[in-house]
Design an enzyme around this catalytic site. Structure first.
Site, PDB file in Angstrom:
ATOM      1  CD  GLN B  61      -1.007  -0.676   3.666  1.00 42.88           C
ATOM      2  OE1 GLN B  61      -2.208  -0.503   3.677  1.00 42.88           O
ATOM      3  NE2 GLN B  61      -0.380  -1.349   4.604  1.00 42.88           N
ATOM      4  CD  GLU B 116      -2.807   4.482  14.167  1.00 41.90           C
ATOM      5  OE1 GLU B 116      -3.551   4.247  13.201  1.00 41.90           O
ATOM      6  OE2 GLU B 116      -2.935   5.475  14.911  1.00 41.90           O
ATOM      7  CG  ASP B 136       0.571  -4.089  10.679  1.00 44.07           C
ATOM      8  OD1 ASP B 136      -0.405  -3.454  11.127  1.00 44.07           O
ATOM      9  OD2 ASP B 136       0.871  -4.107   9.463  1.00 44.07           O
ATOM     10  CG  ASP B 167      -1.746 -13.696   7.591  1.00 42.27           C
ATOM     11  OD1 ASP B 167      -2.581 -12.920   7.104  1.00 42.27           O
ATOM     12  OD2 ASP B 167      -2.038 -14.803   8.086  1.00 42.27           O
ATOM     13  CB  ALA B 168      -3.170 -11.368  12.318  1.00 40.81           C
ATOM     14  CG  ASP B 185      -6.219  -1.658  15.599  1.00 42.08           C
ATOM     15  OD1 ASP B 185      -7.221  -1.144  15.071  1.00 42.08           O
ATOM     16  OD2 ASP B 185      -5.169  -1.036  15.832  1.00 42.08           O
TER      17      ASP B 185
END
Lengths: 340, 340, 340, 340
Positions: B61, B116, B136, B167-168, B185
């Site tokens: 992204q 974040e 994350d 990857d969670a 989250d």
């Protein structure tokens, strides 16, 4: 000769194709008319208008009923959103019922403003209320709403409703009656706007309070009450009432079409009783005819709780609305509601 | 010869002139860059961007930190708002503290997503928490936020924080630990989006639940929960958890920059205790270092109450998220938060 | 005691204050209703609507006359701009007069579409024209414009105007007359739109051409012709006519309310004469009653010149509109003008 | 068991499905960042920004290079569009070539402003030009454009280019040279803006004219020149030059990204020769290395013709720019181009 192709479709693929067709079709019907609320100088709340339903005008303002995409039918006065079909019940249940439920036995209600009729509609749901005076300055708005807002037709034709076309301040000054509940369904205080003086301490003290019966309650809409907006006027209206009445109760709820959490304040010289959720639900059941869609005991509890951030501001607020010292909002939802 | 004019000014007039000058000056500095969130197909939340502060990109992204007019600094991932300086405390206090306060003694926390750093920051305020794993998928986002979001600098450098880039789902599957609280989250469930499967019943049942300690609590963000938007995914996530855990607690709060009320859901196989406001405040005082700005006992009570309209939908919801049956939101605030 | 202050004002300062007051006042009246034309997928032309003047509807479309900020009164059909008070003279002088001026002695004119009346108005300015047939499919639009667009009132009541409510194709097929000039005042070719077939080679060849008198000229609006937009349909319409008629003349002019340079094409089987500027001005003076505001000999020269970039595209265009092979524009100004 | 369905597809249907899939896919990538030009108070030109490419800043302004949807790469100074990749050739060919082509033998060119390099690039295409002085006040802008605007790289490295970082007025006052052509590639006259004085009669008379060689030509950009906008400053700049030079030639062309027709004015104390289209094309061929994309003899003819409406205004204009009497535009494309 025509070709024939043998194909295996998964149901998933067929669904995909159909959803794409729908998506594209819907896309082609996109809006050309948009309503833009400038919430702050660089914050806009913009929604599509699919149809202009009715247009009108009075000596004070233009009147439009439009079909919006996200909020159903929307009433605009002077091009400003007044109320939206899909969530007006949040605002109107909130401005009316808490005060009427806290009052031990409300029989008479005076509404400052409220020309669209929804506030009266909610007040009339209380079977114990014998008289609702709705005092709006604009005959044309009232006529327009009576003609076009079918959800309020029954209220407009109720024998318990007394409709007065007058400036609310003048009407209160000259009338001889007193009321159990007075509701300020007014325009936000705007710089140069017509409603500013209806939020001042002198108005509350000298004009309004004398018209409340013993145990009477004033409730007023009090502007945006969100995390980022409650300092604009909400805390100030709260403090003005705190300096004028013995008991003051602020509360709030998020109204989607207003693009913010909205605030109201109740005030009285008699203490508000501690009412448990169950008692609230009991009173709703016993006093109100018809169903409430937003409010019940638990919801009222949530509205009254506010949050730590807003409470901190309210507690520390020192500003009082006077004729010489106002505070004004930028241009929110209820901005230009016409009522002097 | 020069003319001299004698003029009497009222202070009011001078103030007016000054305010006009300010208004005009401010007007000339209006924004050219606008961020537009398409909340629904014909509903837009639009705010001015006064400055692009930092730009970056990962394999997943684009990453931007911009100065917005109404919300302070705003973090954008793939051009979508992630969090805003002026009200991120509402979202992050809400996703973290209720679960940690309801838990009798939380020592370990696993955060799915949260790159974040703000969610970790809040969790680390609990002095009893010995370990926070933040998982994350995007190293670049984490690096960007560590470099540019000073409010989370302390959290990023905490020895109690364990940062995993993965990857969670994969991380939870492969890890041998269990946790007292797991926090989702995550991105909203979007059609074709990366996070959809992290809201399914099979994920909760087979992957996540085995990693909760006895008495452990899952809390997940659950999409928009407003009067007009709670049917999109919130009621469905609630019901999916209700069908998977013994005890489920939904709650919500209005987040201005998201243009809506936001929802979260806690779930556990052990009953949530009845905690009075005072007890909540006591736990905050005893467990949390540093001040909370949004949450206290009374606020938590309000968040849990929701309102009659939303409760009715939640009670009647029958949809369950499975791999074959998702529900998706149009494009809200947390839309493209990248986390598989 | 009142203070008196002696102040010296420069005229400059007083002017500044007044201009600030004006600026601020004007600012407070900013629009809430906006018309948004999606010129391309990510290009919008947006203007404020200060008042809804009249609303109507037919079986085909909605009809609105609104007061816009920058363009005066604007006629909208199905929410799309048709023509704007302040610059409609550019479009309508351009679509009518070049063909009528090039023709040696035009006596009869057939207008496909043109229900608002402005094209007829311009044609009727030619005193040599004995008959103008205006063929629009939508009776309600014609009635609405006759009632509300005062600038065309005289045209609507002219005995030389013959108004036909019919599909243009059907009318041309069935009528026994021939015309000196046929004008295509049509909707742009839109995917799925009603007008697409009125731009095809077979329509021009089989239906339209047989209805032109010897020396007759067809002129059609031909979509956006700007530097960045002329490949959408303009070059294609040009080439389709070039493959159908012996002589073809494209021309263009910038129409502000359309947010682009607009294109028209004249076509005939008889050569267009070389007419010098002076001759054009002479013909205008002798044939036209009333003044033209946009067009004179020099302007016509400029319109015909186009520019190198556009000419290069036109010269190399090979696409021809047929029933199976159309080109479509995204959603420009004349988009949904209803005319089959 | 798997179902098999035998289906006959028409090619048309398959194409439809594919186009729907494309349409939907494209739809999902819609922009979140939008650039909004407020052309007038209630007229907006809005386009999507898909990517922020480079950001910078100088002591005067912020500098951004962004990827726009409709116009390719766009250079923004202080958040205002300076030039767009897809149509900058229209503006830059128009500001440079007419004056150089009308001049009998231009050898030296002075550019006021023009820091992005495109004006210099066009001037350097004239093989007879031995020296181009580009005088921009902002070193950072020049560096930024040299680094990131590859289309001007060759121009920036030309030995014939002399780059001066200075205020154009100061530079002209102090330099000892004279020039054949002086080009005003300046910001529009804005109230309070830096460029206003570079449009005044005294500047033209006292500062600029003395620096023109015998037969020298001044050309300046002159703001919007559309049907609805040419009275803002264009007619005034034209008249100011008409009152200052013996011969003045206005011209204009539509520049899509500026959302308007744009104007320029040439001025000289020596008569402009009558040049036929063929002669213009001959001069282009003989003097210019590389191809022009917008301008040729016929195009120049069209640009010079303007239209009746604009000519009428120009002919009747009486306003002259002086230090005490300016006219200003609202906020068009070239608005904040930084050059004192």
């Amino acid at each position: 000769m025509q070709h024939k192709i043998v194909v295996c479709f998964s149901t998933k693929f067929v669904k995909l194709v159909i959803s794409l067709i729908n998506a594209t079709f819907v896309q082609q019907q996109r809006c050309s008319l948009w309503f833009e609320e400038e919430v702050e100088r660089d914050l806009r709340w913009v929604y599509g208008i699919s149809k202009i339903l009715h247009i009108g005008a009075s000596e004070f303002q233009t009147i439009e009923l439009v079909q919006s995409g996200p909020f159903g039918k929307v009433l605009l006065l002077d091009g400003k959103l007044q109320s939206a079909e899909l969530d007006e019940f949040v605002y109107h249940e909130s401005i009316v019922h808490p005060a009427l439920l806290y009052h031990s036995n409300p029989k008479s209600v005076f509404i400052m403003g409220g020309g669209e009729g929804s506030t009266a509609r909610e007040a009339l749901k209380h079977s114990g209320v014998k008289k609702v005076v709705m005092c709006d300055i604009d005959q044309e708005v009232v006529d327009f709403c009576r003609d076009h807002m079918t959800e309020n037709a029954e209220a407009f034709s109720s024998p318990r409703l007394e409709l007065v076309i007058n400036d609310a301040r003048a009407e209160l000054e000259s009338c001889n009656e007193k009321f159990d509940v007075i509701i300020g369904d007014l325009n936000d205080p705007m710089d140069g706007g017509p409603c500013f003086t209806l939020y001042t301490q002198s108005f509350y003290m000298n004009i309004l309070k004398p018209k409340l019966n013993l145990g009477g309650i004033l409730v007023t809409q009090a502007g945006p009450a969100g995390i980022l907006s409650h300092r604009e006027v909400y805390s100030s209206i709260y403090n003005t009432l705190r300096q004028t009445f013995k008991y003051v109760v602020p509360y709030a709820a998020h109204v989607p079409s207003f693009a913010d959490t909205w605030g109201w304040v109740m005030a009285s010289d008699q203490a508000f009783p501690m009412i448990k959720m169950e008692e609230t639900n009991y009173r709703i059941q016993n006093r109100i005819q018809g169903e409430l869609h937003f409010l019940d005991g638990q919801t009222l509890c949530a509205m009254l709780a506010l949050n730590k951030h807003v409470w901190k501001t309210l507690a520390g607020e020192t500003h009082i609305f006077t004729e010489d010292s106002g505070r004004f909002i930028h241009g929110h939802g209820r901005a230009f509601k016409n009522q002097k």
